[in-house]
Every structure is written in C-alpha cells, then in structure tokens.
Design an enzyme around this catalytic site. Structure first.
Site, PDB file in Angstrom:
ATOM      1  N   ARG A   1      -2.817   9.749  14.539  1.00 12.11           N
ATOM      2  CA  ARG A   1      -2.788   8.633  15.504  1.00 12.11           C
ATOM      3  C   ARG A   1      -2.948   7.292  14.801  1.00 12.11           C
ATOM      4  O   ARG A   1      -2.305   6.311  15.174  1.00 12.11           O
ATOM      5  CB  ARG A   1      -3.892   8.817  16.554  1.00 12.11           C
ATOM      6  CG  ARG A   1      -3.538   9.911  17.541  1.00 12.11           C
ATOM      7  CD  ARG A   1      -4.740  10.387  18.271  1.00 12.11           C
ATOM      8  NE  ARG A   1      -5.222   9.436  19.257  1.00 12.11           N
ATOM      9  CZ  ARG A   1      -6.458   9.444  19.731  1.00 12.11           C
ATOM     10  NH1 ARG A   1      -7.343  10.336  19.290  1.00 12.11           N
ATOM     11  NH2 ARG A   1      -6.824   8.575  20.630  1.00 12.11           N
TER      12      ARG A   1
ATOM     13  N   ARG B   1     -16.379  11.367  20.587  1.00 11.05           N
ATOM     14  CA  ARG B   1     -16.057  11.016  21.973  1.00 11.05           C
ATOM     15  C   ARG B   1     -15.991  12.247  22.869  1.00 11.05           C
ATOM     16  O   ARG B   1     -15.474  13.295  22.487  1.00 11.05           O
ATOM     17  CB  ARG B   1     -14.714  10.287  22.009  1.00 11.05           C
ATOM     18  CG  ARG B   1     -14.267   9.918  23.411  1.00 11.05           C
ATOM     19  CD  ARG B   1     -13.276   8.793  23.413  1.00 11.05           C
ATOM     20  NE  ARG B   1     -11.954   9.199  22.966  1.00 11.05           N
ATOM     21  CZ  ARG B   1     -10.907   8.378  22.964  1.00 11.05           C
ATOM     22  NH1 ARG B   1     -11.048   7.125  23.365  1.00 11.05           N
ATOM     23  NH2 ARG B   1      -9.735   8.802  22.548  1.00 11.05           N
TER      24      ARG B   1
ATOM     25  N   ARG C   1     -11.137  15.595  23.657  1.00 13.88           N
ATOM     26  CA  ARG C   1      -9.670  15.599  23.760  1.00 13.88           C
ATOM     27  C   ARG C   1      -9.069  16.233  22.501  1.00 13.88           C
ATOM     28  O   ARG C   1      -9.566  16.000  21.406  1.00 13.88           O
ATOM     29  CB  ARG C   1      -9.170  14.155  23.914  1.00 13.88           C
ATOM     30  CG  ARG C   1      -9.366  13.628  25.312  1.00 13.88           C
ATOM     31  CD  ARG C   1      -9.165  12.150  25.418  1.00 13.88           C
ATOM     32  NE  ARG C   1      -8.092  11.598  24.607  1.00 13.88           N
ATOM     33  CZ  ARG C   1      -7.712  10.328  24.661  1.00 13.88           C
ATOM     34  NH1 ARG C   1      -8.304   9.497  25.507  1.00 13.88           N
ATOM     35  NH2 ARG C   1      -6.747   9.878  23.897  1.00 13.88           N
TER      36      ARG C   1
ATOM     37  N   LYS D   1     -10.797   0.044  24.344  1.00 11.02           N
ATOM     38  CA  LYS D   1      -9.925  -0.451  25.410  1.00 11.02           C
ATOM     39  C   LYS D   1     -10.320   0.137  26.775  1.00 11.02           C
ATOM     40  O   LYS D   1     -10.382  -0.581  27.755  1.00 11.02           O
ATOM     41  CB  LYS D   1      -8.457  -0.097  25.106  1.00 11.02           C
ATOM     42  CG  LYS D   1      -7.941  -0.687  23.800  1.00 11.02           C
ATOM     43  CD  LYS D   1      -6.438  -0.493  23.642  1.00 11.02           C
ATOM     44  CE  LYS D   1      -6.003   0.944  23.432  1.00 11.02           C
ATOM     45  NZ  LYS D   1      -6.417   1.540  22.137  1.00 11.02           N
TER      46      LYS D   1
ATOM     47  N   ARG E   1       3.173   0.095  23.393  1.00  9.57           N
ATOM     48  CA  ARG E   1       2.696   0.522  22.079  1.00  9.57           C
ATOM     49  C   ARG E   1       3.793   0.403  21.028  1.00  9.57           C
ATOM     50  O   ARG E   1       3.554   0.719  19.870  1.00  9.57           O
ATOM     51  CB  ARG E   1       2.269   1.985  22.138  1.00  9.57           C
ATOM     52  CG  ARG E   1       0.765   2.196  22.338  1.00  9.57           C
ATOM     53  CD  ARG E   1       0.568   3.697  22.493  1.00  9.57           C
ATOM     54  NE  ARG E   1      -0.708   4.157  22.073  1.00  9.57           N
ATOM     55  CZ  ARG E   1      -1.661   4.585  22.909  1.00  9.57           C
ATOM     56  NH1 ARG E   1      -1.487   4.546  24.197  1.00  9.57           N
ATOM     57  NH2 ARG E   1      -2.796   5.056  22.441  1.00  9.57           N
TER      58      ARG E   1
HETATM   59  P1  AMP Z   1      -4.569   7.077  24.841  1.00  9.08           P
HETATM   60  O1  AMP Z   1      -5.367   7.753  25.908  1.00  9.08           O
HETATM   61  O2  AMP Z   1      -4.210   5.661  25.200  1.00  9.08           O
HETATM   62  O3  AMP Z   1      -5.178   7.184  23.466  1.00  9.08           O
HETATM   63  O4  AMP Z   1      -3.175   7.856  24.773  1.00  9.08           O
HETATM   64  C1  AMP Z   1      -3.138   9.233  24.483  1.00  9.08           C
HETATM   65  C2  AMP Z   1      -1.737   9.644  24.090  1.00  9.08           C
HETATM   66  O5  AMP Z   1      -0.820   9.404  25.164  1.00  9.08           O
HETATM   67  C3  AMP Z   1      -1.131   8.919  22.904  1.00  9.08           C
HETATM   68  O6  AMP Z   1      -1.582   9.430  21.664  1.00  9.08           O
HETATM   69  C4  AMP Z   1       0.348   9.206  23.134  1.00  9.08           C
HETATM   70  O7  AMP Z   1       0.683  10.542  22.832  1.00  9.08           O
HETATM   71  C5  AMP Z   1       0.460   9.048  24.643  1.00  9.08           C
HETATM   72  N1  AMP Z   1       0.726   7.640  25.011  1.00  9.08           N
HETATM   73  C6  AMP Z   1      -0.070   6.812  25.731  1.00  9.08           C
HETATM   74  N2  AMP Z   1       0.495   5.602  25.876  1.00  9.08           N
HETATM   75  C7  AMP Z   1       1.698   5.672  25.239  1.00  9.08           C
HETATM   76  C8  AMP Z   1       2.740   4.732  25.005  1.00  9.08           C
HETATM   77  N3  AMP Z   1       2.661   3.470  25.461  1.00  9.08           N
HETATM   78  N4  AMP Z   1       3.820   5.148  24.300  1.00  9.08           N
HETATM   79  C9  AMP Z   1       3.915   6.418  23.852  1.00  9.08           C
HETATM   80  N5  AMP Z   1       2.956   7.337  24.007  1.00  9.08           N
HETATM   81  C10 AMP Z   1       1.851   6.986  24.695  1.00  9.08           C
END
Ligand code: AMP
Length: 213
Positions: free
Chosen positions: A171, A127, A160, A13, A88
């Site tokens: 996740r 990553r 990360r 994404k 999400r």
């Molecule tokens: P990402 O970088 O998109 O993988 O997001 C990293 C982390 O941010 C996720 O594992 C969640 O802890 C938090 N996060 C990001 N977007 C959301 C969302 N829409 N709802 C809840 N938590 C989120």
C-alpha cells in the site's frame, strides 16, 4: 465547502473525518468503506473489488469513479462533503473535477496530512476496526474498553487484511507511485499540515484555524 483528505494510509484521515462529521456537521464519503460494504453485501461491485482490497492494490479507476459518481448523485452530496480516500490517482482527480463542474460544484480544499512513514506503519500494524460500525481503535494507543469488542455496539473488532505487514508495504508503494502526484495536481488547493506525532486535538485546531471553518 467540499474537502479532500490526502495522506498515507493510516495518516488519520478516517479519525479526522469523524471529528469533521461531529463538529462541523459535514458529510463523509470513504471509498474504502463503500468498497468494504459492497464486499460484505456480496454485490457485483464487491466481487470485482475484493481481490484489490485484500492485496492492498488500487481498484481500477473506472470502477472507482463510477461508484463515487453514483453515490454522490443518489445522495445529492454535491456540497459539504469530506472526500476520504478518493481521488487517489490523477485520472480520478480529473474525473472528479469534471463531474463536479458539470454539477455546479467543486472541490474547494485539499488537506494534506504530512506524516512520517514509520509512524503510519506502526499505526496500521496495531489498527483494529469494528466489523459493524467501522469505528477505529489501536491496540496500543486507543484500546477498546473490553478487549476485542467495539465500545459503541459490542461487535467484534477485526484486523483488516490489508493491514497485514506484507500488504502494508504494498500500500505504501502504491501510494507513492499513484497518489503522491496529486500534491502537484492540486497545488493551489493544498493545505499542508505536518502532523509529526502531534495529538489529534492540536492537528484539528491547526486545520480549523487555517481553513477558517
Ligand atoms: P482505505 O480504507 O481508504 O485504506 O481503502 C482500502 C482499499 O480500498 C484500498 O487499498 C484500495 O484497494 C481500495 N480503494 C479505496 N479508495 C480507492 C480509490 N480512490 N481508488 C482505488 N482503490 C481504492
């Protein structure tokens, strides 16, 4: 047109968003990046969100929805936006639809990046992310020119915490339980691309042709 990118963590994404920003001049909102910025800046929001991000769990809906609404309003991002990582949950999706309708806008299309779990696990394990500009690298398939350092700004590349193996498993589980129901919710708005292990160029062409953008 507003687009949502939906898919497992590590499905591409972020990388695809970078292309849309450059080639189609779209705006990009990654809720993960917004949370990480708040954590770095030690804001109240960042402190509230930190434990969720580090463990791979979702930040509670009300915190996430308020952050997104504020960000969109402040920047007037009611059109031409790529939603990356939000919504999400079905609750978030309903809140976003309501919010956009109130503001004479809508989420037009949802690009579902359909990819096998084992491919994303491999990607996440390898990553690396720039600590400053958030550019994404992969130890095996997209290594930086100089080990451990970002090609663009020379800053340190990091793994990360949520990309650690134990957190990857959490996740994926959370995604299955809470995010996969969005496929039904968005139903007619879904544009499904099965990426397999296709290269990014093929994937992008399929999306651009399919959506006529
Ligand atoms: P990402 O970088 O998109 O993988 O997001 C990293 C982390 O941010 C996720 O594992 C969640 O802890 C938090 N996060 C990001 N977007 C959301 C969302 N829409 N709802 C809840 N938590 C989120």
């Amino acid at each position: 047109m507003n687009l949502l990118l939906l898919g497992l963590p590590g499905s591409g994404k972020g990388t695809f968003s970078e292309h849309l920003e450059k080639e189609k001049k779209m705006l990009h909102m990654s809720t993960g990046d917004l949370f990480r910025k708040n954590i770095d800046n030690k804001t109240k929001l960042g402190l509230d969100a930190k434990k969720y991000l580090e463990s791979g769990k979702y930040v509670p809906d009300h915190i996430t929805i308020d952050m997104v609404k504020d960000y969109i309003k402040k920047n007037n991002y009611f059109d031409n936006l790529i939603y990356d990582g939000f919504p999400r949950t079905v609750f978030q999706a309903q809140a976003l639809d309501d919010f956009l309708i109130e503001n004479n806008s809508k989420l037009d299309k949802v690009i579902y990046i359909d990819i096998q779990e084992e491919i994303v696990v491999n990607r996440l394990k390898n990553r690396l992310v720039c600590s400053k500009c958030q550019s994404i690298y992969n130890k095996k398939t997209k290594a930086p020119l100089k080990e451990g350092v970002c090609d663009f700004d020379g800053e340190k590349l990091l793994t990360r915490k949520d990309d650690l193996p134990e957190n990857i498993a959490i996740r994926l589980q959370v995604y299955k339980e809470q995010t996969s129901p969005l496929l039904d919710y968005y139903n007619e708005r879904i544009f499904n691309v099965n990426i397999g292990d296709h290269n990014i160029e093929e994937f992008i062409k399929t999306v651009y042709d399919g959506l006529k953008i």
